[in-house]
Design a protein around this motif. Structure first.
Motif, PDB file in Angstrom:
ATOM      1  N   MET A   1       0.827  -1.190   0.000  1.00 46.76           N
ATOM      2  CA  MET A   1       0.000   0.000   0.000  1.00 46.76           C
ATOM      3  C   MET A   1       0.873   1.257   0.000  1.00 46.76           C
ATOM      4  SD  MET A   1      -2.940   1.036  -0.109  1.00 46.76           S
ATOM      5  CE  MET A   1      -4.341   1.769   0.522  1.00 46.76           C
ATOM      6  N   THR A   2       1.963   1.208   0.793  1.00 49.20           N
ATOM      7  CA  THR A   2       2.872   2.348   0.851  1.00 49.20           C
ATOM      8  C   THR A   2       3.555   2.554  -0.499  1.00 49.20           C
ATOM      9  OG1 THR A   2       3.256   1.823   3.164  1.00 49.20           O
ATOM     10  CG2 THR A   2       4.808   3.314   2.123  1.00 49.20           C
ATOM     11  N   ALA A   3       3.927   1.460  -1.142  1.00 49.78           N
ATOM     12  CA  ALA A   3       4.589   1.556  -2.438  1.00 49.78           C
ATOM     13  C   ALA A   3       3.673   2.162  -3.483  1.00 49.78           C
ATOM     14  CB  ALA A   3       5.073   0.176  -2.873  1.00 49.78           C
ATOM     15  N   VAL A   4       2.381   1.809  -3.422  1.00 52.66           N
ATOM     16  CA  VAL A   4       1.419   2.342  -4.379  1.00 52.66           C
ATOM     17  C   VAL A   4       1.254   3.843  -4.163  1.00 52.66           C
ATOM     18  CG1 VAL A   4      -0.999   2.280  -5.113  1.00 52.66           C
ATOM     19  CG2 VAL A   4       0.217   0.153  -4.665  1.00 52.66           C
ATOM     20  N   LEU A   5       1.133   4.269  -2.908  1.00 50.12           N
ATOM     21  CA  LEU A   5       0.985   5.691  -2.611  1.00 50.12           C
ATOM     22  C   LEU A   5       2.226   6.481  -3.001  1.00 50.12           C
ATOM     23  CD1 LEU A   5      -0.892   5.654   0.810  1.00 50.12           C
ATOM     24  CD2 LEU A   5      -1.755   6.428  -1.390  1.00 50.12           C
ATOM     25  N   LEU A   6       3.389   5.898  -2.727  1.00 56.90           N
ATOM     26  CA  LEU A   6       4.648   6.559  -3.085  1.00 56.90           C
ATOM     27  C   LEU A   6       4.783   6.689  -4.600  1.00 56.90           C
ATOM     28  CD1 LEU A   6       7.189   7.788  -1.894  1.00 56.90           C
ATOM     29  CD2 LEU A   6       8.247   5.553  -2.006  1.00 56.90           C
ATOM     30  N   SER A   7       4.441   5.646  -5.319  1.00 58.08           N
ATOM     31  CA  SER A   7       4.512   5.679  -6.778  1.00 58.08           C
ATOM     32  C   SER A   7       3.530   6.684  -7.353  1.00 58.08           C
ATOM     33  CB  SER A   7       4.218   4.294  -7.362  1.00 58.08           C
ATOM     34  OG  SER A   7       5.174   3.371  -6.928  1.00 58.08           O
ATOM     35  N   LEU A   8       2.311   6.718  -6.779  1.00 57.41           N
ATOM     36  CA  LEU A   8       1.313   7.664  -7.239  1.00 57.41           C
ATOM     37  C   LEU A   8       1.742   9.107  -6.997  1.00 57.41           C
ATOM     38  CD1 LEU A   8      -1.496   7.981  -8.466  1.00 57.41           C
ATOM     39  CD2 LEU A   8      -2.439   7.862  -6.159  1.00 57.41           C
TER      40      LEU A   8
END
Length: 161
Positions: A1-8
């Protein structure tokens, strides 16, 4: 979830141009003045690259220096005044070709002095050949068919031993 938010977040910031590199570049001058700007920029060393001129360097510092040269030329400054402006701020180091004055004469005359010194040493190391020695050797040289003549020199301690 953190990776998705960071990528976004990263994708959004790159899309909006927040982290895009900024280039400091002013508009070029008239062709005659721009040629003069480029000529002056080739004489000045980039403060970051240290081996390239301001005109050849891709760094942002060189672009800022080039803009300053362009600004000074647009203000009507002479070539000498532009160079003096940069020398006053960065020192003589900013010049790619040091001025031939004062202590800098050693930079200009040093290589010439080293070459002349090397030639002097080479000439001094050569052994002079006496004029008659080369002729005498060719006249008295034994022929290859004759046997060597034994030396009658009694003063040679190696032969006596």
């Amino acid at each position: 979830m953190t990776a998705v938010l960071l990528s976004l977040t990263l994708a959004l910031s790159l899309a909006t141009g927040q982290y895009a590199p900024q280039q400091a570049a002013s508009d070029p001058l008239a062709p005659a003045r721009e040629a003069r700007v480029q000529q002056l920029a080739k004489k000045l060393r980039c403060a970051v690259c240290q081996g390239l001129s301001v005109a050849d360097s891709p760094s942002s510092m060189a672009r800022a220096q080039l803009d300053k040269v362009r600004e000074l030329v647009a203000d009507g400054k002479t070539d000498e005044q532009v160079v003096d402006y940069f020398v006053a701020r960065y020192g003589e180091w900013v010049l790619l070709e040091p001025r031939a004055e004062g202590f800098n004469w050693f930079v200009w005359l040093g290589p010439v002095a080293l070459v002349l010194g090397g030639l002097f040493v080479i000439v001094r190391q050569r052994k002079p050949v006496p004029e008659g020695a080369a002729v005498a050797e060719t006249v008295t040289a034994p022929s290859p068919s004759s046997p060597p003549v034994p030396s009658t020199d009694d003063a040679d301690p190696y032969l006596q031993a």
